[in-house]
Design an enzyme around this catalytic site. Sequence first.
Site, PDB file in Angstrom:
ATOM      1  N   HIS A 129       7.413  -0.475   1.168  1.00 46.11           N
ATOM      2  CA  HIS A 129       6.358  -0.584   1.824  1.00 46.11           C
ATOM      3  C   HIS A 129       5.671   0.644   1.309  1.00 46.11           C
ATOM      4  CE1 HIS A 129       8.116  -3.502   4.434  1.00 46.11           C
ATOM      5  NE2 HIS A 129       7.170  -3.960   4.801  1.00 46.11           N
ATOM      6  N   LYS A 133       3.731   3.754   6.139  1.00 45.41           N
ATOM      7  CA  LYS A 133       4.646   3.075   7.094  1.00 45.41           C
ATOM      8  C   LYS A 133       5.717   3.995   7.515  1.00 45.41           C
ATOM      9  CE  LYS A 133       7.597  -0.821   7.686  1.00 45.41           C
ATOM     10  NZ  LYS A 133       6.724  -1.360   8.807  1.00 45.41           N
TER      11      LYS A 133
END
Length: 240
Positions: A129, A133
Amino acid sequence: MNTTIVWLHGATGRMGRAIQEVAGDFNSMAILALAREGSRPTDKPAVIIDFSLPDGLISAVQMAAEQGVPLVSGTTGLVESHWQALDELSRRQPVLHAHNFSLGLAATRKAAALLGGLLDWDCEIVETHHRLKRDAPSGTALSLVESVRSARSQDVSWQDRMAESRLGERRQPGSLGIGSLRGGSVVGDHSVHFLGDGERVELTHRADDRRIFARGALHAAQKIIGRPTGRYQLDQVLWG
């Protein structure tokens, strides 16, 4: 054509904005964005969609109970009290909570469960990600692990061996591993690796556009209306 009224809770967040961007693809749905927590539009909803913060989820649960309508939520970072609130609501209304509303990822989970039940090989799940995040491993990765674990009737849900490995350790045959990568602007990549002796099978899903999650949430909202009370998984609502 009848119009389905949808209350959108958490409308100013990243996912809330994405849902409003794709709403034009769903001509039968009218999205009413809640301007602030606790606000109530005059038009009664057929369903409530929630992409807020953990504290905001409780407000969404209360609204669904007051209005007597289903709740679809993708809010993350939940703790036990939030899950209890969802369970309590599910005794009165249909409730769907998902970490990932991608249609392709939902199909990937079903495929992972099928392969996990057929192959007793080592299984590694790797998720990637964007750099911003905060949580790791991702909720989507944990849901993939749960799909494999359930298919194998294993007690241990996952082991973060990549973060906690020590010299001399060896993995147990058939065990589940999970690893997390963070960097750049990656929306979300998830790979499931089944590793046997002399062969391997890999499943990979890559998300390139956050709007796929928004479309999935709207599809789920359409399909949960009219269902019996209870807790639902995304694949149950889409294909059950």
